[in-house]
Design a protein around this motif. Structure first.
Motif, PDB file in Angstrom:
ATOM      1  N   VAL A   5       0.792  -1.214  -0.063  1.00 51.10           N
ATOM      2  CA  VAL A   5       0.036   0.039  -0.118  1.00 51.10           C
ATOM      3  C   VAL A   5       0.653   1.203  -0.102  1.00 51.10           C
ATOM      4  CG1 VAL A   5      -1.663   1.259   1.419  1.00 51.10           C
ATOM      5  CG2 VAL A   5      -1.895  -1.326   1.266  1.00 51.10           C
ATOM      6  N   GLU A   6       0.606   2.091  -1.014  1.00 49.38           N
ATOM      7  CA  GLU A   6       1.427   3.464  -1.056  1.00 49.38           C
ATOM      8  C   GLU A   6       0.599   4.449  -0.056  1.00 49.38           C
ATOM      9  OE1 GLU A   6       1.268   4.474  -5.212  1.00 49.38           O
ATOM     10  OE2 GLU A   6       2.087   2.750  -5.742  1.00 49.38           O
ATOM     11  N   VAL A   7       1.405   5.058   0.767  1.00 52.06           N
ATOM     12  CA  VAL A   7       0.883   6.093   1.717  1.00 52.06           C
ATOM     13  C   VAL A   7       1.646   7.053   1.559  1.00 52.06           C
ATOM     14  CG1 VAL A   7       0.158   6.582   4.220  1.00 52.06           C
ATOM     15  CG2 VAL A   7      -0.054   4.310   3.297  1.00 52.06           C
ATOM     16  N   ASP A   8       1.372   8.183   0.928  1.00 52.81           N
ATOM     17  CA  ASP A   8       2.240   9.268   0.694  1.00 52.81           C
ATOM     18  C   ASP A   8       1.923  10.507   1.852  1.00 52.81           C
ATOM     19  OD1 ASP A   8      -0.391  10.553   0.035  1.00 52.81           O
ATOM     20  OD2 ASP A   8       0.346  10.630  -2.129  1.00 52.81           O
ATOM     21  N   ASP A   9       2.517  11.672   1.958  1.00 53.53           N
ATOM     22  CA  ASP A   9       2.108  12.563   2.950  1.00 53.53           C
ATOM     23  C   ASP A   9       0.796  13.046   2.932  1.00 53.53           C
ATOM     24  OD1 ASP A   9       4.793  12.249   4.062  1.00 53.53           O
ATOM     25  OD2 ASP A   9       5.761  13.935   2.646  1.00 53.53           O
ATOM     26  N   VAL A  10      -0.017  13.213   1.877  1.00 48.60           N
ATOM     27  CA  VAL A  10      -1.064  13.771   1.771  1.00 48.60           C
ATOM     28  C   VAL A  10      -2.152  12.651   2.539  1.00 48.60           C
ATOM     29  CG1 VAL A  10      -3.232  14.240   0.377  1.00 48.60           C
ATOM     30  CG2 VAL A  10      -0.709  14.986  -0.325  1.00 48.60           C
ATOM     31  N   TRP A  11      -1.806  11.378   2.146  1.00 47.77           N
ATOM     32  CA  TRP A  11      -2.984  10.523   3.009  1.00 47.77           C
ATOM     33  C   TRP A  11      -2.537  10.309   4.251  1.00 47.77           C
ATOM     34  CZ3 TRP A  11      -7.399   9.080   1.127  1.00 47.77           C
ATOM     35  CH2 TRP A  11      -7.969   9.098  -0.139  1.00 47.77           C
ATOM     36  N   ALA A  12      -1.411  10.455   4.375  1.00 48.14           N
ATOM     37  CA  ALA A  12      -1.127  10.325   6.137  1.00 48.14           C
ATOM     38  C   ALA A  12      -1.628  11.488   6.906  1.00 48.14           C
ATOM     39  CB  ALA A  12       0.277  10.221   6.217  1.00 48.14           C
ATOM     40  N   GLU A  13      -1.700  12.622   6.351  1.00 52.72           N
ATOM     41  CA  GLU A  13      -2.224  13.673   7.031  1.00 52.72           C
ATOM     42  C   GLU A  13      -3.635  13.586   7.250  1.00 52.72           C
ATOM     43  OE1 GLU A  13      -1.017  17.447   5.325  1.00 52.72           O
ATOM     44  OE2 GLU A  13       1.066  16.963   5.404  1.00 52.72           O
ATOM     45  N   SER A  26     -14.560   4.633  14.857  1.00 52.19           N
ATOM     46  CA  SER A  26     -13.473   3.815  14.020  1.00 52.19           C
ATOM     47  C   SER A  26     -13.341   4.761  12.751  1.00 52.19           C
ATOM     48  CB  SER A  26     -14.099   2.469  13.587  1.00 52.19           C
ATOM     49  OG  SER A  26     -15.446   2.593  13.047  1.00 52.19           O
ATOM     50  N   VAL A  27     -12.096   4.346  12.253  1.00 48.93           N
ATOM     51  CA  VAL A  27     -11.968   4.790  10.880  1.00 48.93           C
ATOM     52  C   VAL A  27     -11.310   3.691  10.070  1.00 48.93           C
ATOM     53  CG1 VAL A  27      -9.905   6.106   9.594  1.00 48.93           C
ATOM     54  CG2 VAL A  27     -10.696   7.119  11.842  1.00 48.93           C
ATOM     55  N   LEU A  28     -12.223   3.787   8.797  1.00 49.54           N
ATOM     56  CA  LEU A  28     -12.194   2.637   7.914  1.00 49.54           C
ATOM     57  C   LEU A  28     -11.451   3.059   6.549  1.00 49.54           C
ATOM     58  CD1 LEU A  28     -12.880  -0.343   6.879  1.00 49.54           C
ATOM     59  CD2 LEU A  28     -14.843   0.811   5.908  1.00 49.54           C
ATOM     60  N   ILE A  29     -10.134   2.366   6.422  1.00 46.38           N
ATOM     61  CA  ILE A  29      -9.521   2.905   5.123  1.00 46.38           C
ATOM     62  C   ILE A  29      -9.613   1.793   3.862  1.00 46.38           C
ATOM     63  CG2 ILE A  29      -7.029   3.276   4.462  1.00 46.38           C
ATOM     64  CD1 ILE A  29      -6.347   3.895   7.305  1.00 46.38           C
ATOM     65  N   THR A  30     -10.320   2.306   3.031  1.00 44.65           N
ATOM     66  CA  THR A  30     -10.535   1.554   1.728  1.00 44.65           C
ATOM     67  C   THR A  30      -9.424   1.425   0.544  1.00 44.65           C
ATOM     68  OG1 THR A  30     -12.594   1.770   2.200  1.00 44.65           O
ATOM     69  CG2 THR A  30     -12.162   0.718  -0.049  1.00 44.65           C
ATOM     70  N   VAL A  31      -8.725   0.193   0.416  1.00 42.13           N
ATOM     71  CA  VAL A  31      -7.617   0.309  -0.641  1.00 42.13           C
ATOM     72  C   VAL A  31      -8.050  -0.717  -1.658  1.00 42.13           C
ATOM     73  CG1 VAL A  31      -5.268  -0.918  -0.894  1.00 42.13           C
ATOM     74  CG2 VAL A  31      -6.015   0.141   1.590  1.00 42.13           C
ATOM     75  N   HIS A  32      -7.660  -0.011  -3.003  1.00 43.17           N
ATOM     76  CA  HIS A  32      -7.937  -0.664  -4.111  1.00 43.17           C
ATOM     77  C   HIS A  32      -6.722  -0.834  -4.958  1.00 43.17           C
ATOM     78  CE1 HIS A  32     -12.621  -0.637  -4.538  1.00 43.17           C
ATOM     79  NE2 HIS A  32     -12.378  -0.380  -3.375  1.00 43.17           N
ATOM     80  N   ASP A  33      -6.337  -1.876  -5.486  1.00 46.81           N
ATOM     81  CA  ASP A  33      -4.979  -2.149  -6.144  1.00 46.81           C
ATOM     82  C   ASP A  33      -4.034  -1.457  -5.685  1.00 46.81           C
ATOM     83  OD1 ASP A  33      -3.850  -3.237  -8.451  1.00 46.81           O
ATOM     84  OD2 ASP A  33      -3.926  -1.226  -9.730  1.00 46.81           O
ATOM     85  N   GLY A  34      -3.679  -1.611  -4.328  1.00 49.22           N
ATOM     86  CA  GLY A  34      -2.384  -1.260  -3.586  1.00 49.22           C
ATOM     87  C   GLY A  34      -2.494   0.182  -3.353  1.00 49.22           C
ATOM     88  N   ARG A  35      -3.669   1.238  -3.635  1.00 47.39           N
ATOM     89  CA  ARG A  35      -3.801   2.568  -3.418  1.00 47.39           C
ATOM     90  C   ARG A  35      -4.940   2.846  -2.602  1.00 47.39           C
ATOM     91  NH1 ARG A  35      -4.576   5.407  -8.290  1.00 47.39           N
ATOM     92  NH2 ARG A  35      -4.185   7.296  -7.137  1.00 47.39           N
ATOM     93  N   ILE A  36      -4.637   3.889  -1.316  1.00 47.71           N
ATOM     94  CA  ILE A  36      -5.914   4.190  -0.507  1.00 47.71           C
ATOM     95  C   ILE A  36      -6.766   5.092  -1.680  1.00 47.71           C
ATOM     96  CG2 ILE A  36      -6.636   5.668   1.475  1.00 47.71           C
ATOM     97  CD1 ILE A  36      -3.845   5.035   2.628  1.00 47.71           C
TER      98      ILE A  36
END
Length: 69
Positions: A5-13, A26-36
């Motif tokens: 999974v690619e987590v850049d600074d924008v998604w981390a923030e 809760s916080v649910l993070i949905t990932v498709h094809d290795g990308r949030i």
């Protein structure tokens, strides 16, 4: 094999922003094809039953609630 999974600074923030200030939920993070692709936040509010004054408590089926419609 799964893609990392690619987590850049924008998604981390964005993720930290959704978690900050969350007391119950809760916080649910949905990932498709290795990308949030999506972040969902579900927040719960909890209320202390003993904190309510006797004047605020109404019996179930109280006619004042039904007649207010």
């Amino acid at each position: 094999m799964a893609k990392p999974v690619e987590v850049d600074d924008v998604w981390a923030e964005r993720i930290v922003g959704q978690v900050n200030g969350l007391e119950y939920g809760s916080v649910l993070i949905t990932v498709h094809d290795g990308r949030i692709v999506q972040i969902e936040r579900t927040e719960r509010k909890r209320f202390d039953q003993q904190a309510a004054s006797p004047q605020q408590k109404r019996p179930i089926g109280d006619d004042r609630l039904r007649d207010a419609k």
